[in-house]
Write a protein that holds these residues in place. Sequence first.
Motif, PDB file in Angstrom:
ATOM      1  N   LEU A  95      12.238  35.985  83.321  1.00  0.00           N
ATOM      2  CA  LEU A  95      12.800  36.786  82.229  1.00  0.00           C
ATOM      3  C   LEU A  95      13.596  37.985  82.750  1.00  0.00           C
ATOM      4  O   LEU A  95      14.604  38.363  82.164  1.00  0.00           O
ATOM      5  N   PHE A 125      12.631  41.878  79.715  1.00  0.00           N
ATOM      6  CA  PHE A 125      13.434  41.010  78.847  1.00  0.00           C
ATOM      7  C   PHE A 125      13.122  41.437  77.417  1.00  0.00           C
ATOM      8  O   PHE A 125      12.006  41.229  76.929  1.00  0.00           O
ATOM      9  N   GLY A 126      14.064  42.088  76.771  1.00  0.00           N
ATOM     10  CA  GLY A 126      13.791  42.664  75.459  1.00  0.00           C
ATOM     11  C   GLY A 126      14.426  41.871  74.337  1.00  0.00           C
ATOM     12  O   GLY A 126      15.547  42.155  73.905  1.00  0.00           O
ATOM     13  N   THR A 128      12.092  40.307  71.576  1.00  0.00           N
ATOM     14  CA  THR A 128      11.243  40.406  70.382  1.00  0.00           C
ATOM     15  C   THR A 128      11.295  41.808  69.774  1.00  0.00           C
ATOM     16  O   THR A 128      11.296  42.810  70.482  1.00  0.00           O
ATOM     17  N   SER A 134       9.772  34.708  66.247  1.00  0.00           N
ATOM     18  CA  SER A 134      10.258  33.326  66.369  1.00  0.00           C
ATOM     19  C   SER A 134      11.723  33.244  65.952  1.00  0.00           C
ATOM     20  O   SER A 134      12.502  32.470  66.502  1.00  0.00           O
ATOM     21  N   ILE A 159       6.848  43.897  75.128  1.00  0.00           N
ATOM     22  CA  ILE A 159       7.721  43.637  76.285  1.00  0.00           C
ATOM     23  C   ILE A 159       6.931  43.748  77.606  1.00  0.00           C
ATOM     24  O   ILE A 159       6.421  44.812  77.962  1.00  0.00           O
ATOM     25  N   LYS A 205      -4.837  44.523  74.513  1.00  0.00           N
ATOM     26  CA  LYS A 205      -4.668  43.083  74.286  1.00  0.00           C
ATOM     27  C   LYS A 205      -5.988  42.309  74.383  1.00  0.00           C
ATOM     28  O   LYS A 205      -6.924  42.762  75.035  1.00  0.00           O
ATOM     29  N   TRP A 208      -4.874  38.932  79.371  1.00  0.00           N
ATOM     30  CA  TRP A 208      -3.807  39.433  80.252  1.00  0.00           C
ATOM     31  C   TRP A 208      -3.951  40.947  80.449  1.00  0.00           C
ATOM     32  O   TRP A 208      -2.978  41.708  80.397  1.00  0.00           O
ATOM     33  N   THR A 213       2.293  45.407  79.070  1.00  0.00           N
ATOM     34  CA  THR A 213       3.034  45.028  77.854  1.00  0.00           C
ATOM     35  C   THR A 213       3.199  46.275  76.981  1.00  0.00           C
ATOM     36  O   THR A 213       2.197  46.940  76.672  1.00  0.00           O
ATOM     37  N   ILE A 362      -2.608  33.083  74.662  1.00  0.00           N
ATOM     38  CA  ILE A 362      -1.241  33.593  74.605  1.00  0.00           C
ATOM     39  C   ILE A 362      -0.199  32.571  75.079  1.00  0.00           C
ATOM     40  O   ILE A 362       0.964  32.619  74.677  1.00  0.00           O
ATOM     41  N   ILE A 365       1.742  31.093  72.472  1.00  0.00           N
ATOM     42  CA  ILE A 365       2.513  32.026  71.632  1.00  0.00           C
ATOM     43  C   ILE A 365       3.756  32.565  72.358  1.00  0.00           C
ATOM     44  O   ILE A 365       4.870  32.508  71.827  1.00  0.00           O
ATOM     45  N   GLU A 371       4.507  25.983  67.448  1.00  0.00           N
ATOM     46  CA  GLU A 371       5.280  25.489  66.297  1.00  0.00           C
ATOM     47  C   GLU A 371       6.769  25.449  66.663  1.00  0.00           C
ATOM     48  O   GLU A 371       7.470  24.485  66.354  1.00  0.00           O
ATOM     49  N   LEU A 392      16.493  24.213  60.792  1.00  0.00           N
ATOM     50  CA  LEU A 392      16.013  24.871  59.577  1.00  0.00           C
ATOM     51  C   LEU A 392      17.108  24.908  58.508  1.00  0.00           C
ATOM     52  O   LEU A 392      16.812  24.884  57.312  1.00  0.00           O
TER      53      LEU A 392
HETATM   54  C1  LIG Z   1       1.343  39.575  75.678  1.00  0.00           C
HETATM   55  C2  LIG Z   1       2.717  39.289  75.160  1.00  0.00           C
HETATM   56  C3  LIG Z   1       3.812  39.420  76.004  1.00  0.00           C
HETATM   57  C4  LIG Z   1       5.111  39.193  75.519  1.00  0.00           C
HETATM   58  N1  LIG Z   1       6.187  39.441  76.333  1.00  0.00           N
HETATM   59  C5  LIG Z   1       7.439  39.409  75.795  1.00  0.00           C
HETATM   60  C6  LIG Z   1       8.577  39.823  76.560  1.00  0.00           C
HETATM   61  O1  LIG Z   1       8.468  40.165  77.747  1.00  0.00           O
HETATM   62  N2  LIG Z   1       9.789  39.843  75.957  1.00  0.00           N
HETATM   63  C7  LIG Z   1       9.956  39.487  74.652  1.00  0.00           C
HETATM   64  O2  LIG Z   1      11.087  39.548  74.173  1.00  0.00           O
HETATM   65  N3  LIG Z   1       8.909  39.065  73.907  1.00  0.00           N
HETATM   66  C8  LIG Z   1       7.655  39.032  74.441  1.00  0.00           C
HETATM   67  N4  LIG Z   1       6.578  38.647  73.679  1.00  0.00           N
HETATM   68  C9  LIG Z   1       6.799  38.225  72.300  1.00  0.00           C
HETATM   69  C10 LIG Z   1       6.559  36.740  72.049  1.00  0.00           C
HETATM   70  O3  LIG Z   1       7.586  35.968  72.618  1.00  0.00           O
HETATM   71  C11 LIG Z   1       6.423  36.543  70.527  1.00  0.00           C
HETATM   72  O4  LIG Z   1       5.171  37.100  70.167  1.00  0.00           O
HETATM   73  C12 LIG Z   1       6.535  35.111  70.086  1.00  0.00           C
HETATM   74  O5  LIG Z   1       7.828  34.603  70.281  1.00  0.00           O
HETATM   75  C13 LIG Z   1       6.167  34.930  68.594  1.00  0.00           C
HETATM   76  O6  LIG Z   1       6.812  35.856  67.796  1.00  0.00           O
HETATM   77  P1  LIG Z   1       5.938  36.738  66.755  1.00  0.00           P
HETATM   78  O7  LIG Z   1       4.796  37.319  67.512  1.00  0.00           O
HETATM   79  O8  LIG Z   1       6.837  37.667  66.044  1.00  0.00           O
HETATM   80  O9  LIG Z   1       5.337  35.688  65.753  1.00  0.00           O
HETATM   81  P2  LIG Z   1       6.038  35.164  64.380  1.00  0.00           P
HETATM   82  O10 LIG Z   1       7.405  34.669  64.678  1.00  0.00           O
HETATM   83  O11 LIG Z   1       5.853  36.180  63.328  1.00  0.00           O
HETATM   84  O12 LIG Z   1       5.138  33.893  64.069  1.00  0.00           O
HETATM   85  C14 LIG Z   1       3.897  33.969  63.352  1.00  0.00           C
HETATM   86  C15 LIG Z   1       3.453  32.521  63.086  1.00  0.00           C
HETATM   87  O13 LIG Z   1       4.427  31.867  62.232  1.00  0.00           O
HETATM   88  C16 LIG Z   1       4.857  30.662  62.858  1.00  0.00           C
HETATM   89  N5  LIG Z   1       6.252  30.381  62.510  1.00  0.00           N
HETATM   90  C17 LIG Z   1       7.302  31.238  62.557  1.00  0.00           C
HETATM   91  N6  LIG Z   1       8.421  30.596  62.192  1.00  0.00           N
HETATM   92  C18 LIG Z   1       8.076  29.309  61.914  1.00  0.00           C
HETATM   93  C19 LIG Z   1       8.774  28.148  61.492  1.00  0.00           C
HETATM   94  N7  LIG Z   1      10.100  28.150  61.267  1.00  0.00           N
HETATM   95  N8  LIG Z   1       8.080  26.995  61.304  1.00  0.00           N
HETATM   96  C20 LIG Z   1       6.747  26.950  61.529  1.00  0.00           C
HETATM   97  N9  LIG Z   1       6.027  28.028  61.927  1.00  0.00           N
HETATM   98  C21 LIG Z   1       6.684  29.180  62.125  1.00  0.00           C
HETATM   99  C22 LIG Z   1       4.691  30.922  64.351  1.00  0.00           C
HETATM  100  O14 LIG Z   1       4.657  29.711  65.082  1.00  0.00           O
HETATM  101  C23 LIG Z   1       3.376  31.688  64.379  1.00  0.00           C
HETATM  102  O15 LIG Z   1       2.293  30.787  64.293  1.00  0.00           O
HETATM  103  C24 LIG Z   1       5.278  38.800  74.172  1.00  0.00           C
HETATM  104  C25 LIG Z   1       4.162  38.641  73.342  1.00  0.00           C
HETATM  105  C26 LIG Z   1       2.905  38.895  73.806  1.00  0.00           C
HETATM  106  C27 LIG Z   1       1.748  38.773  72.853  1.00  0.00           C
END
Ligand SMILES: Cc1cc2nc3c(=O)[nH]c(=O)nc-3n(C[C@H](O)[C@H](O)[C@H](O)COP(=O)(O)OP(=O)(O)OC[C@H]3O[C@@H](n4cnc5c(N)ncnc54)[C@H](O)[C@@H]3O)c2cc1C
Length: 397
Positions: A95, A125-126, A128, A134, A159, A205, A208, A213, A362, A365, A371, A392
Amino acid sequence: MGLSFELSPEQAAIRGTCRDFAIQVVAPQAAEWDRRQEFPYPVVAQMAELGVFGLPYPESVGGAGADFVSYLLALEEIARADASLAITLEAAVSLGIAPIFFFGTAEQQQHYLPELCAGRKLWAFGLTEPEAGSDAGGTKTRARRDGKEWVIDGSKCFITNSGTDISAGVTLTAITAEKDGRKRISAILVERGTPGYEVGAAYHKLGWHASDTRELTFAGCRVPEANLLGKEGGGLGQFFKALEAGRVAIAALAVGLAQACLDASLGYAQERRQFGRPISHFQATQLKLADMETQIELSRLMVWRAGALIDQNRPAGKFAAMAKLHASETATWCANQAIQIHGGAGFMEDLPVARYYRDVKINEIGEGTSEVQRLIIASHLLGLGGSVSKLLDQTPS
Ligand SMILES: Cc1cc2nc3c(=O)[nH]c(=O)nc-3n(C[C@H](O)[C@H](O)[C@H](O)COP(=O)(O)OP(=O)(O)OC[C@H]3O[C@@H](n4cnc5c(N)ncnc54)[C@H](O)[C@@H]3O)c2cc1C
């Protein structure tokens, strides 16, 4: 010529070096870092000395010039001892470095990559944001041009590697233009220490614990216009490309953790006696061990397959998503089996399986949920190139 699953001598040597390091240096200390929620600087420095931070990158940018599969092997071995240390490495390599390596100008590469490949500095990598997970296109962070600068406002959450003493900055996605309701999202390099760049407190957390983070916020944060990475408007595509290979890396990490669950279960099952014999003599235990071994081997083959495609520069999107999906779900299932085999002792923090159970979830996720992986696979099957948004668009909400 048959299909060979043999590692090359170089790959086997890298795996051996990382295995020795994991067993001798990492495993004895991992529980303590977890308990103290401590980022292990001395061991990160020792890991850097092995050359793993630059493993899949060429020597011209400070890398080790090995292949991507070698990096996957390294991750599996480190994760087998400590998933936190493995994610520190994965986030740095897949990343932090990858976007700059693939899309950076020669100047950007020369400026950043030697220190990052040496593991002396970490880059984040920023992508989220609080309202863009997602749905990464839901980015709200903005960067507006002002003379020869970008002025960035917004925030990024969860992050990895963003707030350690050696964290040097982040590549973030930001809206740089908007026309007829369509956003143009670009990737911009932002160095830590730039006024307006705030690093939040470490999250508390579930697992990890020894990885870093944090939330990052940007308020009127000014960077030179030359900090744009790649083409303006190309940010999401660049991040998705990095995530494609990153998913295979997360899958390798999951295989390592699943293997640790099996290693621990095999040992315990042969020591623990009930009804006058080791619990490994009960068929119920044997079947669990056999299923774990089978699912882990399947996951590993999927990781190697996807890794080989990346090394051959062939389309890997569907295979990367399948490897991540299967390996991460397998690892969670193996951690559950491992606790069951350990009985009450597995619920105690004295044994490593409790940590494995907290560390494993994790993987289903981060870098795209299970998903999302299924949506990517479906999108490939339906001829939509792996694009979740195109898939979608076909589906009425
Ligand atoms: C410890 C940790 C480290 C991380 N490090 C980074 C990092 O370095 N950089 C970074 O950018 N991000 C990072 N992330 C973020 C991580 O990539 C996101 O948490 C992940 O992509 C999910 O996004 P969200 O948490 O917003 O969940 P959401 O998108 O809100 O999802 C919630 C639920 O809804 C489901 N869902 C959402 N959309 C759909 C759909 N269309 N169809 C079916 N189900 C769906 C998901 O699968 C999930 O079960 C990190 C997260 C954690 C916890």
